[in-house]
Design an enzyme around this catalytic site. Sequence first.
Site, mmCIF file in Angstrom:
data_model
loop_
_atom_site.group_PDB
_atom_site.id
_atom_site.type_symbol
_atom_site.label_atom_id
_atom_site.label_comp_id
_atom_site.label_asym_id
_atom_site.label_seq_id
_atom_site.Cartn_x
_atom_site.Cartn_y
_atom_site.Cartn_z
ATOM 1 N N ARG A 120 73.506 -18.976 35.523
ATOM 2 C CA ARG A 120 72.601 -19.893 36.218
ATOM 3 C C ARG A 120 71.561 -20.572 35.347
ATOM 4 O O ARG A 120 70.775 -21.375 35.841
ATOM 5 C CB ARG A 120 71.880 -19.185 37.376
ATOM 6 C CG ARG A 120 72.806 -18.683 38.449
ATOM 7 C CD ARG A 120 72.068 -18.088 39.622
ATOM 8 N NE ARG A 120 71.022 -18.966 40.058
ATOM 9 C CZ ARG A 120 69.832 -18.551 40.499
ATOM 10 N NH1 ARG A 120 69.550 -17.273 40.551
ATOM 11 N NH2 ARG A 120 68.936 -19.423 40.888
ATOM 12 N N ASP A 121 71.514 -20.274 34.049
ATOM 13 C CA ASP A 121 70.504 -20.925 33.195
ATOM 14 C C ASP A 121 71.076 -21.212 31.805
ATOM 15 O O ASP A 121 70.426 -20.984 30.793
ATOM 16 C CB ASP A 121 69.261 -20.042 33.095
ATOM 17 C CG ASP A 121 68.022 -20.823 32.651
ATOM 18 O OD1 ASP A 121 68.029 -22.072 32.750
ATOM 19 O OD2 ASP A 121 67.056 -20.191 32.207
ATOM 20 N N ILE A 122 72.324 -21.714 31.780
ATOM 21 C CA ILE A 122 72.928 -22.066 30.502
ATOM 22 C C ILE A 122 72.246 -23.330 29.993
ATOM 23 O O ILE A 122 72.158 -24.336 30.684
ATOM 24 C CB ILE A 122 74.453 -22.301 30.650
ATOM 25 C CG1 ILE A 122 75.144 -21.020 31.078
ATOM 26 C CG2 ILE A 122 75.051 -22.854 29.359
ATOM 27 C CD1 ILE A 122 75.058 -19.882 30.091
#
Length: 110
Positions: A19-21
């Site tokens: 969810r936070d690439i």
Amino acid sequence: MFETVETLNYCHKKKIIHRDIKLENIFFKDRSQKDIKIGDYGISSIVEEDKSKVLTGIPRTEIYAVPELYISQQGKTIITEKMDYYASGITLPYLYTGKNPFEGYLIMPS
């Protein structure tokens, strides 16, 4: 980027959505700069065995977020593994040019 995608494939097989690439969360394992690690799993989600989606809040890093995340269902958005791959795709031109790929474009209305 190939190794990043392979790492995401591994996470997704383990039912983890990062969810936070983004560029800031991809690190070299050592000085040889041949192997990478993905860090900052602070907002990651674990998908339950019988579900393919998870309800969650709005993403923190807007330029890497798939546009569908901004469609709300009862105040929440549906996320899937595909959104990690979208963020990886946004990371690639950022990595290549060193610039925000959306620089000069309005992403979200203020």
